[in-house]
Design an enzyme around this catalytic site. Sequence first.
Site, mmCIF file in Angstrom:
data_model
loop_
_atom_site.group_PDB
_atom_site.id
_atom_site.type_symbol
_atom_site.label_atom_id
_atom_site.label_comp_id
_atom_site.label_asym_id
_atom_site.label_seq_id
_atom_site.Cartn_x
_atom_site.Cartn_y
_atom_site.Cartn_z
ATOM 1 N N TRP A 19 0.860 -1.183 0.000
ATOM 2 C CA TRP A 19 0.000 0.000 0.000
ATOM 3 C C TRP A 19 0.894 1.231 0.000
ATOM 4 O O TRP A 19 1.892 1.282 0.732
ATOM 5 C CB TRP A 19 -0.921 0.052 1.227
ATOM 6 C CG TRP A 19 -1.659 1.366 1.287
ATOM 7 C CD1 TRP A 19 -2.752 1.721 0.564
ATOM 8 C CD2 TRP A 19 -1.306 2.510 2.074
ATOM 9 N NE1 TRP A 19 -3.121 3.019 0.850
ATOM 10 C CE2 TRP A 19 -2.250 3.537 1.779
ATOM 11 C CE3 TRP A 19 -0.288 2.795 2.991
ATOM 12 C CZ2 TRP A 19 -2.202 4.794 2.376
ATOM 13 C CZ3 TRP A 19 -0.243 4.044 3.583
ATOM 14 C CH2 TRP A 19 -1.200 5.022 3.277
ATOM 15 N N GLU A 41 -3.072 -2.942 -2.587
ATOM 16 C CA GLU A 41 -4.181 -2.348 -1.845
ATOM 17 C C GLU A 41 -4.486 -0.933 -2.325
ATOM 18 O O GLU A 41 -3.593 -0.086 -2.398
ATOM 19 C CB GLU A 41 -3.843 -2.321 -0.353
ATOM 20 C CG GLU A 41 -4.915 -1.691 0.514
ATOM 21 C CD GLU A 41 -4.515 -1.653 1.979
ATOM 22 O OE1 GLU A 41 -5.290 -1.103 2.783
ATOM 23 O OE2 GLU A 41 -3.419 -2.150 2.333
ATOM 24 N N ASP A 47 -9.735 -3.053 1.683
ATOM 25 C CA ASP A 47 -9.784 -2.510 3.037
ATOM 26 C C ASP A 47 -11.155 -1.894 3.260
ATOM 27 O O ASP A 47 -11.601 -1.055 2.468
ATOM 28 C CB ASP A 47 -8.684 -1.459 3.228
ATOM 29 C CG ASP A 47 -8.572 -0.966 4.664
ATOM 30 O OD1 ASP A 47 -9.581 -0.444 5.177
ATOM 31 O OD2 ASP A 47 -7.488 -1.082 5.251
ATOM 32 N N HIS A 76 -11.434 1.926 2.871
ATOM 33 C CA HIS A 76 -10.792 2.603 1.745
ATOM 34 C C HIS A 76 -11.734 2.887 0.581
ATOM 35 O O HIS A 76 -11.281 3.082 -0.548
ATOM 36 C CB HIS A 76 -9.591 1.794 1.264
ATOM 37 C CG HIS A 76 -8.416 1.895 2.166
ATOM 38 N ND1 HIS A 76 -7.161 1.438 1.822
ATOM 39 C CD2 HIS A 76 -8.282 2.405 3.418
ATOM 40 C CE1 HIS A 76 -6.315 1.662 2.811
ATOM 41 N NE2 HIS A 76 -6.980 2.237 3.801
ATOM 42 N N HIS A 104 -8.729 -6.390 4.619
ATOM 43 C CA HIS A 104 -8.372 -5.637 5.815
ATOM 44 C C HIS A 104 -9.688 -5.234 6.464
ATOM 45 O O HIS A 104 -10.371 -4.325 5.995
ATOM 46 C CB HIS A 104 -7.531 -4.410 5.470
ATOM 47 C CG HIS A 104 -6.082 -4.714 5.328
ATOM 48 N ND1 HIS A 104 -5.113 -3.741 5.140
ATOM 49 C CD2 HIS A 104 -5.404 -5.895 5.360
ATOM 50 C CE1 HIS A 104 -3.927 -4.312 5.058
ATOM 51 N NE2 HIS A 104 -4.081 -5.610 5.185
ATOM 52 N N ASP A 128 -12.218 6.372 6.556
ATOM 53 C CA ASP A 128 -11.101 5.528 6.974
ATOM 54 C C ASP A 128 -10.645 5.876 8.389
ATOM 55 O O ASP A 128 -9.488 6.236 8.609
ATOM 56 C CB ASP A 128 -9.949 5.680 5.972
ATOM 57 C CG ASP A 128 -8.861 4.640 6.188
ATOM 58 O OD1 ASP A 128 -9.182 3.538 6.664
ATOM 59 O OD2 ASP A 128 -7.696 4.936 5.886
ATOM 60 N N ASP A 172 -10.617 3.786 10.966
ATOM 61 C CA ASP A 172 -9.927 2.637 11.559
ATOM 62 C C ASP A 172 -10.305 2.381 13.010
ATOM 63 O O ASP A 172 -9.443 2.164 13.861
ATOM 64 C CB ASP A 172 -8.407 2.808 11.431
ATOM 65 C CG ASP A 172 -7.935 2.612 10.001
ATOM 66 O OD1 ASP A 172 -8.307 1.594 9.405
ATOM 67 O OD2 ASP A 172 -7.206 3.474 9.484
ATOM 68 N N ASP A 216 -7.133 -4.329 10.401
ATOM 69 C CA ASP A 216 -6.399 -3.075 10.233
ATOM 70 C C ASP A 216 -7.158 -1.957 10.943
ATOM 71 O O ASP A 216 -8.051 -1.337 10.374
ATOM 72 C CB ASP A 216 -6.223 -2.750 8.748
ATOM 73 C CG ASP A 216 -5.291 -1.559 8.529
ATOM 74 O OD1 ASP A 216 -4.765 -1.030 9.529
ATOM 75 O OD2 ASP A 216 -5.101 -1.157 7.369
#
Length: 420
Positions: free
Chosen positions: A185, A226, A259, A262, A286, A294, A296, A326
Amino acid sequence: MERNIEQAYEAARALYAAHGIDTDKAIERLQSIKISVHCWQGDDVQGFLFRGGELGGGLAVTGNYPGAARTADELRADLEKALSLIPGKHKVNLHAIYADTDEKVDLDALEPRHFQSWVDWAKDQGLGLDFNPTCFSHPKASDGFTLSHPDPAVRRFWIDHCKASRKIGAYFGEQLGQTCVTNVWIPDGFKDAPADRLAPRIRLKEALDEVFAEKIDPAVHLDAVESKLFGIGSEAYVVGSHEFYMGYAIQKGTLLCLDAGHFHPTESIAGKMSALSLFTSGLLLHVSRPMRWDSDHVVILDDETQEIARELVRCGLLDRTHIGLDFFDASINRVAAWVIGTRSTLKALLRAMLEPADRLKQAELEGDYTTRLALTEEFKTYPFGAVWDYYCAKSGVPVRETWLDEVRAYERDVLAKRNG
């Protein structure tokens, strides 16, 4: 094993068996799944190679909860504690900045020996390792470009780093007897609208072609790429878009990493998986929780996580999909974050395995959408939690929230002393 857990399991097993669902087989299947637990939750994506540097690549970790790991030994101890509270045998995912060495070495010169302590530890713990080149938090990434950089010298540095990372990943696979996935990534992109969207993508494609030129036995090592929709500092344009990497993965035969954070907030990666499975060699996930894109957040058993698990199970994608986590949250106990996120992912998979997928598909094929909807709703309250509790007890890990007592004790005896 407590009698009430066994009794609850027996009652649940009978309920599911009435629909042809074998709970013992579901547990056996779940036990074979390895989640790749990301190391960077334990120290807020600091790593050890350039300790104390500024986090780059548009990444941000919020919070300052006491007890972040400061050394590789501390990080491994924290991972051991977390994994002891999670059923099953799993993998640990490393970034290149987590090299455990006293040498002064830059990213492009990393070798397997700089990660030998991780390999020895993983062998001792019976774990696999996955890997990632770290194309951020470095002076040569300060302008937001790495593999697509217009300066050939800078681009060469990142190509060499990614090539070195593949060799490290291959070493992991050879030494541990478990295939290592090395995922690329990069943060490359423009804050404002570019004049030329094509040239950076040409440079990225050429750079990736060179990175992946050396053939590595897929039994020990697999490559993944990614994408990202946008990032902090790359709001207008990201070189490695979903369309770019989707095309690249299909053409070159790499894994495609999806992800959960993303994409646009209204997009679901669960909805993409079956389509991509027809054209790619495999997928890397992910799993994250993008509360506001994003962000997380720690994975929980929410609708999106459940849909991802459901798609994996119903479409038969588990054998060709690598599941990684992630997220990074420094506002809560970091060990607890690993436990919550990994257990939630496993719960979602188990719940999906305990749904009457064949009957739902048949009803759909017959145009009986009433039965499809009715069964879908009724199974939401079926006692999958009793099956989960039984699986945890059988695996020798705490049942329900009792794991939190162990984390609190570890915080008191270990983590709190790091700030003293």
